[in-house]
Write an enzyme that holds these catalytic residues in place. Sequence first.
Site, mmCIF file in Angstrom:
data_model
loop_
_atom_site.group_PDB
_atom_site.id
_atom_site.type_symbol
_atom_site.label_atom_id
_atom_site.label_comp_id
_atom_site.label_asym_id
_atom_site.label_seq_id
_atom_site.Cartn_x
_atom_site.Cartn_y
_atom_site.Cartn_z
ATOM 1 N N GLY A 86 -8.409 9.194 9.333
ATOM 2 C CA GLY A 86 -8.812 9.281 10.732
ATOM 3 C C GLY A 86 -9.927 10.274 11.023
ATOM 4 N N ALA A 138 -9.744 5.474 3.614
ATOM 5 C CA ALA A 138 -9.677 6.626 4.536
ATOM 6 C C ALA A 138 -10.949 7.465 4.547
ATOM 7 C CB ALA A 138 -8.485 7.526 4.251
ATOM 8 N N GLY A 139 -11.308 7.882 5.726
ATOM 9 C CA GLY A 139 -12.448 8.783 5.900
ATOM 10 C C GLY A 139 -13.715 8.125 6.406
ATOM 11 N N ALA A 181 -9.681 1.549 9.079
ATOM 12 C CA ALA A 181 -9.022 1.117 10.310
ATOM 13 C C ALA A 181 -9.654 1.820 11.507
ATOM 14 C CB ALA A 181 -7.527 1.415 10.257
ATOM 15 N N THR A 182 -9.437 3.136 11.558
ATOM 16 C CA THR A 182 -9.857 3.912 12.721
ATOM 17 C C THR A 182 -11.329 3.709 13.074
ATOM 18 O OG1 THR A 182 -8.318 5.565 11.894
ATOM 19 C CG2 THR A 182 -9.682 6.208 13.746
ATOM 20 N N LYS A 229 0.882 -1.162 0.000
ATOM 21 C CA LYS A 229 0.000 0.000 0.000
ATOM 22 C C LYS A 229 0.918 1.209 0.000
ATOM 23 C CE LYS A 229 -3.040 2.911 2.691
ATOM 24 N NZ LYS A 229 -3.922 3.119 3.855
#
Lengths: 264, 79
Positions: free
Chosen positions: A164, A190-191, A212-213, A103
Amino acid sequence: MSGVLTIAGVELGSRLVMGTGGAPSLLALEDALVASGTELTTVAMRRVARPTPGAAAGDTSMWGLLDRLGIRALPNTAGCFSVREAVLTAQLAREACGTDWVKLEVIADDVTLLPEPLGLVEAAEELVRDGFTVLPYCGDDPIVARRLEDVGCAAVMPLGAPIGSGLGILNPRNIEAIAAAASVPVILDAGIGTASDAALAMELGCDGVLLATAVTRAVDPVQMARAMRLAVEAGHLAVGAGRIPRRERALASSSPEGRLDLAL
Amino acid sequence: MAETLPAPHAVVNGEPYPLDAPVPVTDLVARLVPGSVVDGVPQGVAVALDDAVVPRGAWESTTVGPGARVEVVTAVQGG
């Protein structure tokens, strides 16, 4: 079954790619990864910790965890701000993790954490030439996505919103445009904040979602991991089912024929 | 006079690492991360010497001497 996601000829049984950052412990992470059903999960490359007598293996057990769960590792180049750093990190990751998948992140600065598009394309091109299977984390610009595909990336991974932030998909039309134009898999990266964001990504035409977050920092990561799994599957099914067109006006769903004629 | 000279060292992961004589990469890694080399095969660890990757197969034959910059990395949670 939401079908498989094929990247560079490798079939993955889940369209949800997980990140591992932000989990309070490896044990909590393990439960969340299992609940997510993911078959591809990112890891970062960092300096090994100095040995402390009697201490456990520490973070090296990240490697063991994915191995045990049968999850393919996707090393990232997180924290790299230059082409050179990103390329060297990818090469180290290939040695350490025994995979040529990466990645690719080339980050513009540590405040916005936004991808730096010029360096990203340059690093991608170099790594592709070096035999890597490159999955670049990019902005939501359809032309950057096209350039990344042109230089041989195996997928493109546009952001929905900054890393995040949990703001969801800020520019759905661009994501839709990227997905419509790409001939490689598009993974929204992301987001994502909650399940509806993941479902929307799929409805916009993405082939997968990386997050992830949203899971690791949720109050209940295991429950959120399951929610994300279902959301990705639901969004993918909805695309296949073919949604109804949007209309300006109401359309009765019950036939007016045979209606009661009451003198009230 | 000997006291005024810094002891010979390499820089490993950004910190001074005392080294009198060159050592093979394998030995350095084994000392740094004891569990990472099993039966002579490194597990989940990679090494860069002066900003170039040292492939696993070259760990025995490549030595780290005083003045070298070494990065020893592994996969951790992230991304």
